[in-house]
Write a protein that holds these residues in place. Structure first.
Motif, PDB file in Angstrom:
ATOM      1  N   MET A 188      38.252  47.332  28.243  1.00 29.84           N
ATOM      2  CA  MET A 188      37.930  46.686  29.516  1.00 29.84           C
ATOM      3  C   MET A 188      37.528  45.224  29.338  1.00 29.84           C
ATOM      4  SD  MET A 188      34.284  48.333  30.675  1.00 29.84           S
ATOM      5  CE  MET A 188      34.556  50.066  30.430  1.00 29.84           C
ATOM      6  N   LEU A 189      37.304  44.803  28.111  1.00 29.54           N
ATOM      7  CA  LEU A 189      36.878  43.410  27.910  1.00 29.54           C
ATOM      8  C   LEU A 189      37.884  42.376  28.431  1.00 29.54           C
ATOM      9  CD1 LEU A 189      34.945  43.245  24.527  1.00 29.54           C
ATOM     10  CD2 LEU A 189      34.104  42.887  26.846  1.00 29.54           C
ATOM     11  N   PRO A 190      39.160  42.453  28.027  1.00 26.84           N
ATOM     12  CA  PRO A 190      40.062  41.386  28.494  1.00 26.84           C
ATOM     13  C   PRO A 190      40.163  41.288  30.014  1.00 26.84           C
ATOM     14  CG  PRO A 190      41.066  42.654  26.726  1.00 26.84           C
ATOM     15  CD  PRO A 190      39.832  43.379  27.104  1.00 26.84           C
ATOM     16  N   PRO A 191      40.417  42.406  30.741  1.00 31.11           N
ATOM     17  CA  PRO A 191      40.514  42.238  32.199  1.00 31.11           C
ATOM     18  C   PRO A 191      39.198  41.800  32.850  1.00 31.11           C
ATOM     19  CG  PRO A 191      40.704  44.560  31.613  1.00 31.11           C
ATOM     20  CD  PRO A 191      40.776  43.786  30.345  1.00 31.11           C
ATOM     21  N   VAL A 192      38.067  42.289  32.340  1.00 31.69           N
ATOM     22  CA  VAL A 192      36.792  41.863  32.938  1.00 31.69           C
ATOM     23  C   VAL A 192      36.593  40.367  32.715  1.00 31.69           C
ATOM     24  CG1 VAL A 192      34.285  42.063  32.760  1.00 31.69           C
ATOM     25  CG2 VAL A 192      35.673  44.110  32.858  1.00 31.69           C
ATOM     26  N   ALA A 193      36.957  39.904  31.530  1.00 37.70           N
ATOM     27  CA  ALA A 193      36.845  38.471  31.262  1.00 37.70           C
ATOM     28  C   ALA A 193      37.714  37.689  32.239  1.00 37.70           C
ATOM     29  CB  ALA A 193      37.263  38.180  29.822  1.00 37.70           C
ATOM     30  N   VAL A 194      38.922  38.173  32.470  1.00 31.41           N
ATOM     31  CA  VAL A 194      39.820  37.479  33.399  1.00 31.41           C
ATOM     32  C   VAL A 194      39.185  37.395  34.784  1.00 31.41           C
ATOM     33  CG1 VAL A 194      41.997  37.736  34.650  1.00 31.41           C
ATOM     34  CG2 VAL A 194      41.962  37.974  32.189  1.00 31.41           C
ATOM     35  N   VAL A 195      38.641  38.521  35.258  1.00 32.80           N
ATOM     36  CA  VAL A 195      38.077  38.538  36.606  1.00 32.80           C
ATOM     37  C   VAL A 195      36.859  37.626  36.717  1.00 32.80           C
ATOM     38  CG1 VAL A 195      36.812  39.988  38.209  1.00 32.80           C
ATOM     39  CG2 VAL A 195      38.973  40.751  37.317  1.00 32.80           C
ATOM     40  N   LEU A 196      36.004  37.651  35.695  1.00 34.17           N
ATOM     41  CA  LEU A 196      34.785  36.844  35.789  1.00 34.17           C
ATOM     42  C   LEU A 196      35.076  35.361  35.640  1.00 34.17           C
ATOM     43  CD1 LEU A 196      32.121  38.978  33.921  1.00 34.17           C
ATOM     44  CD2 LEU A 196      32.427  38.640  36.366  1.00 34.17           C
ATOM     45  N   LEU A 197      35.977  35.013  34.723  1.00 32.49           N
ATOM     46  CA  LEU A 197      36.223  33.597  34.465  1.00 32.49           C
ATOM     47  C   LEU A 197      37.104  32.966  35.536  1.00 32.49           C
ATOM     48  CD1 LEU A 197      36.718  33.716  30.600  1.00 32.49           C
ATOM     49  CD2 LEU A 197      34.712  33.020  31.890  1.00 32.49           C
ATOM     50  N   LEU A 198      38.020  33.737  36.062  1.00 34.81           N
ATOM     51  CA  LEU A 198      38.949  33.171  37.035  1.00 34.81           C
ATOM     52  C   LEU A 198      38.679  33.708  38.427  1.00 34.81           C
ATOM     53  CD1 LEU A 198      42.112  33.547  34.810  1.00 34.81           C
ATOM     54  CD2 LEU A 198      40.746  31.508  35.127  1.00 34.81           C
ATOM     55  N   GLN A 199      37.404  33.907  38.724  1.00 36.39           N
ATOM     56  CA  GLN A 199      36.984  34.564  39.953  1.00 36.39           C
ATOM     57  C   GLN A 199      37.643  34.028  41.219  1.00 36.39           C
ATOM     58  OE1 GLN A 199      33.758  36.935  41.957  1.00 36.39           O
ATOM     59  NE2 GLN A 199      34.153  36.792  39.835  1.00 36.39           N
ATOM     60  N   ARG A 200      37.682  32.705  41.332  1.00 32.56           N
ATOM     61  CA  ARG A 200      38.180  32.095  42.557  1.00 32.56           C
ATOM     62  C   ARG A 200      39.639  32.462  42.789  1.00 32.56           C
ATOM     63  NH1 ARG A 200      39.574  27.085  44.808  1.00 32.56           N
ATOM     64  NH2 ARG A 200      40.206  26.155  42.852  1.00 32.56           N
ATOM     65  N   TRP A 201      40.434  32.319  41.717  1.00 32.98           N
ATOM     66  CA  TRP A 201      41.858  32.624  41.826  1.00 32.98           C
ATOM     67  C   TRP A 201      42.069  34.102  42.066  1.00 32.98           C
ATOM     68  CZ3 TRP A 201      44.409  28.620  42.794  1.00 32.98           C
ATOM     69  CH2 TRP A 201      44.054  27.396  42.222  1.00 32.98           C
ATOM     70  N   PHE A 202      41.231  34.873  41.401  1.00 26.72           N
ATOM     71  CA  PHE A 202      41.362  36.323  41.506  1.00 26.72           C
ATOM     72  C   PHE A 202      41.129  36.781  42.939  1.00 26.72           C
ATOM     73  CE2 PHE A 202      38.485  40.028  41.616  1.00 26.72           C
ATOM     74  CZ  PHE A 202      39.433  41.009  41.435  1.00 26.72           C
ATOM     75  N   VAL A 203      40.079  36.260  43.573  1.00 28.16           N
ATOM     76  CA  VAL A 203      39.781  36.672  44.952  1.00 28.16           C
ATOM     77  C   VAL A 203      40.905  36.241  45.881  1.00 28.16           C
ATOM     78  CG1 VAL A 203      38.208  36.337  46.866  1.00 28.16           C
ATOM     79  CG2 VAL A 203      37.307  36.719  44.603  1.00 28.16           C
ATOM     80  N   LYS A 204      41.401  35.042  45.677  1.00 28.95           N
ATOM     81  CA  LYS A 204      42.515  34.554  46.495  1.00 28.95           C
ATOM     82  C   LYS A 204      43.721  35.478  46.362  1.00 28.95           C
ATOM     83  CE  LYS A 204      45.709  30.609  46.435  1.00 28.95           C
ATOM     84  NZ  LYS A 204      46.104  30.434  47.827  1.00 28.95           N
ATOM     85  N   GLY A 205      44.046  35.813  45.120  1.00 33.04           N
ATOM     86  CA  GLY A 205      45.208  36.669  44.884  1.00 33.04           C
ATOM     87  C   GLY A 205      45.022  38.038  45.487  1.00 33.04           C
ATOM     88  N   LEU A 206      43.827  38.588  45.331  1.00 35.62           N
ATOM     89  CA  LEU A 206      43.545  39.933  45.829  1.00 35.62           C
ATOM     90  C   LEU A 206      43.731  39.998  47.333  1.00 35.62           C
ATOM     91  CD1 LEU A 206      42.584  42.678  45.036  1.00 35.62           C
ATOM     92  CD2 LEU A 206      40.253  41.925  45.298  1.00 35.62           C
ATOM     93  N   ILE A 207      43.172  39.015  48.018  1.00 34.26           N
ATOM     94  CA  ILE A 207      43.230  39.056  49.477  1.00 34.26           C
ATOM     95  C   ILE A 207      44.636  38.789  49.972  1.00 34.26           C
ATOM     96  CG2 ILE A 207      42.420  37.868  51.534  1.00 34.26           C
ATOM     97  CD1 ILE A 207      39.722  38.020  50.485  1.00 34.26           C
ATOM     98  N   GLU A 208      45.332  37.888  49.311  1.00 35.40           N
ATOM     99  CA  GLU A 208      46.685  37.593  49.775  1.00 35.40           C
ATOM    100  C   GLU A 208      47.639  38.737  49.505  1.00 35.40           C
ATOM    101  OE1 GLU A 208      47.878  33.898  48.250  1.00 35.40           O
ATOM    102  OE2 GLU A 208      46.759  32.783  49.765  1.00 35.40           O
ATOM    103  N   SER A 209      47.478  39.378  48.337  1.00 34.86           N
ATOM    104  CA  SER A 209      48.444  40.426  48.019  1.00 34.86           C
ATOM    105  C   SER A 209      48.212  41.665  48.860  1.00 34.86           C
ATOM    106  CB  SER A 209      48.383  40.767  46.538  1.00 34.86           C
ATOM    107  OG  SER A 209      47.090  41.237  46.211  1.00 34.86           O
ATOM    108  N   GLY A 210      47.035  41.770  49.460  1.00 33.21           N
ATOM    109  CA  GLY A 210      46.782  42.935  50.295  1.00 33.21           C
ATOM    110  C   GLY A 210      47.374  42.787  51.679  1.00 33.21           C
ATOM    111  N   LYS A 211      47.529  41.578  52.102  1.00 27.18           N
ATOM    112  CA  LYS A 211      47.970  41.376  53.481  1.00 27.18           C
ATOM    113  C   LYS A 211      49.468  41.434  53.601  1.00 27.18           C
ATOM    114  CE  LYS A 211      44.382  41.330  55.665  1.00 27.18           C
ATOM    115  NZ  LYS A 211      44.062  41.859  56.969  1.00 27.18           N
TER     116      LYS A 211
END
Lengths: 306, 329
Positions: free
Chosen positions: A283-306
């Motif tokens: 779980m280390l690599p994906p958690v690192a991605v989410v924490l470090l790239l939080q802004r992009w991650f949230v943007k992607g999550l919300i856009e891909s859901g719609k």
């Protein structure tokens, strides 16, 4: 805030803190258990603080299931899926928004249909298709009479005997997960918001469609590419069912599936230290991605859901 | 007032869905969703589409068609003999008590997960919207589960609630609860529901946080001036305004519960004990790959595909209808 209501604010903080703690407890215990020796991990109750055997356990995991190789597999598969999804969706979105061609509607529909059926509901037939990719071609040749025609004309017997199986290969792990209706629609949506003047200007300057795509559309899409790339990386890294089915060789599977070999079953010694150690490593690599790239991650999550 | 840039929701996509999914009369426009200024050419767009369509054909359409065909065939697991049995596979399935049980478990599991994730996420999103200090930190922590693979989450929870050594199980035992998901089916069900909810909570949460941030302040302030307190404002103004997101999330949670929980089940309980957590997607796998009953498994796939298509249609009708109070920026 609109009005001061210290009690409500305090309650809100309390709720959020409790939720954050509940979110973290499983992860904390995974770290604790992953750092205990085999004897310590079987104690009841489990110690509350991490032990000192994390590195030894990691070493054992590394050797027992060839974790290094699995890590590399996971990385290749996750990056492959992310890059592939982005590439093919960008191209198809470009085609269906910027061109007026004969089968546009049909192509749009075919992609739309694929949105409806998740992998899980069609695993058996997909598995069979994977182990024998050329089967449809063979049937086609047989039924259409091409083989008979060729035989009559040249005296040869045409036989597609190649048995192209994707089992235990990176392509088998990557390609079936690469089609993405969601990404296609997203890029299509984004392209529709790009001013028409850009395209007009490019055409006046004599740019070819591919040139326009490469020099104008692609740079403009960069934020979306980053955001979606993260989501698809996580999607690829966290896959479980596909790698479980399509890899029969333990060296070709991914980290997430590899942990399964370490889970103590039934009446065996209930030592979860190696399992939890592997879980933490996975779980280390994906958690690192989410924490470090939080802004992009949230943007992607919300856009891909719609 | 928001200290972090929470992305706003994109405008609803209208006129994207085909006429039969759209509510009301659809104007037939010959070309929709295409740029007014585009390029000429017939061959190039097809070439651009080729990779996507090729992958769809090989790994999507052909398998789906084969699955459909297989549902009408009976194949014995050892030999090569295949008989055409028509609807026999599907009828047998619909008659079997095991399938009914699996269906019941799926519905129970899906409803429980949906209600749990959504209600908890709503409370958390409300709290996040309310607090000003530490919002970024809360959000970052609450989002961590999204990064964790469902299977890994399953392994961790299986350990936590393992009746022999798991710390959570030890705690329950100390309270006098005879917790044993390896023997008690209800315990096992509870365990998978909790695991799936823990994993999916963050998804609901981030959408609700974004939706709440998009509610215009002016409306809220007007209500406050009229004397409505925070909870009342939430119930009567904010919640109706985020209704589109609510419907979206309920559909997504249903899809998640029904189709995307294979990994969690396999990692925590493996469908057991005695098939007490063998929901539909898990049963397809067990029948197809372990019991090698391909006909029945394919028939189950077909039924699942029908469920999935129905859900998708509902999803798009809802998105299209979008109980809209024009939450625009």
């Amino acid at each position: 805030m609109i009005e001061r209501s210290p009690w409500l604010d305090r309650t809100c903080h309390a709720i959020l803190i409790i939720a954050a703690v509940l979110t973290c407890i499983p992860l904390y215990y995974a770290v604790v258990a992953g750092s205990l020796t085999t004897e310590a991990a079987q104690k009841v109750p489990l110690p509350l603080v991490p032990g000192g055997a994390f590195l030894e356990n990691a070493d054992a995991v590394w050797n027992r299931i060839g974790f290094g190789r699995l890590l590399m597999n996971s990385l290749i598969v996750a990056l492959g899926i992310a890059a592939g999804k982005l590439a093919i969706s960008l191209l198809s979105a470009f085609a269906i928004t910027y061109f007026r061609f004969r089968f546009r509607g049909a192509a749009f529909w075919l992609i739309f249909l694929s949105l409806m059926l998740p992998v899980e509901v069609r695993i058996v037939p997909t598995f069979e298709a994977m182990t024998d990719v050329l089967m449809p071609l063979r049937i086609l040749v047989q039924w259409s009479g091409i083989s008979w025609l060729v035989e009559a004309m040249t005296g040869w017997r045409l036989e597609i005997s190649a048995n192209w199986s994707l089992l235990n290969s990176y392509s088998g792990l990557i390609f079936p997960l690469m089609a993405s209706a969601t990404a296609t629609f997203l890029f299509r949506q984004f392209f529709l918001t790009i001013p028409d003047e850009l395209c007009d200007a490019a055409r006046i300057d004599g740019a070819s469609p591919l040139r326009f795509f490469w020099s104008i559309l692609l740079p403009l899409s960069r934020p979306n590419l980053a955001a979606l790339g993260i989501i698809f990386f996580l999607f690829g890294w966290n896959q479980y069912l596909w790698p479980l089915l399509f890899t029969t060789e333990p060296t070709m599977t991914t980290v997430v599936v590899g942990i399964k070999q370490l889970v103590p079953h039934g009446d065996s010694i209930p030592a979860w230290n190696l399992t939890m150690n592997a879980a933490v490593l996975a779980m280390l690599p994906p958690v690192a991605v989410v924490l470090l790239l939080q802004r992009w991650f949230v943007k992607g999550l919300i856009e891909s859901g719609k | 007032m928001s200290e972090t840039a929470i992305p706003t929701l994109p405008p609803p996509r209208r006129a994207l869905w085909p006429a039969f999914l759209r509510k009301g009369k659809a104007k037939r426009r010959s070309v929709q969703g295409i740029k007014a200024s585009g390029f000429e050419g017939q061959l190039l767009p097809l070439l651009l589409l080729t990779p996507q369509l090729l992958i769809l054909l090989l790994f999507f359409f052909i398998p789906a068609v084969r699955g459909l065909a297989q549902a009408f065939l009976l194949q014995d697991p050892f030999g090569q003999e295949v008989h055409f049995v028509g609807l026999e596979n599907i009828m047998a399935l619909l008659r079997s008590a095991e399938y009914h049980e699996s269906l019941r478990l799926s519905v129970l599991f899906t409803i429980a997960t949906t209600v749990l994730t959504f209600s908890v996420a709503l409370v958390l999103a409300f709290a996040t919207d309310r607090v000003t200090r530490g919002r970024t930190t809360y959000r970052a922590v609450l989002l961590i589960p999204y990064a964790i693979a469902p299977a890994v989450a399953g392994f961790v929870w299986a350990f936590l609630f393992n009746p022999l050594v798991g710390p959570a199980a030890t705690f329950l035992h100390s309270l006098g609860i005879a917790w044993d998901p390896n023997r008690n089916g209800d315990d096992a069900m509870l365990l998978v529901i909790l695991t799936a909810s823990w994993k999916h909570l963050c998804y609901n949460y981030i959408f609700l946080v974004a939706a709440l941030a998009a509610v215009p302040r002016s409306v809220i302030e007007a209500a406050a001036v009229d004397g409505a307190g925070p909870l009342r404002r939430f119930a009567w103004i904010t919640f109706p305004m985020i209704a589109p997101t609510v419907f979206f999330l309920i559909i997504m949670n249903t899809v998640y519960g029904l189709f995307e929980t294979f990994a969690i089940i396999d990692a925590t309980t493996q469908g057991g004990p005695a098939a007490a957590t063998s929901i539909l997607v898990y049963k397809v796998y067990v029948d197809g790959f372990i019991n090698l009953d391909l006909g029945s498994s394919a028939a189950q796939s077909v039924l699942l595909m029908i469920f999935a298509v129905c859900l998708t249609v509902i999803q798009f009708r809802l998105i299209e209808r979008r109980i809209s109070y024009e939450v625009s920026q």
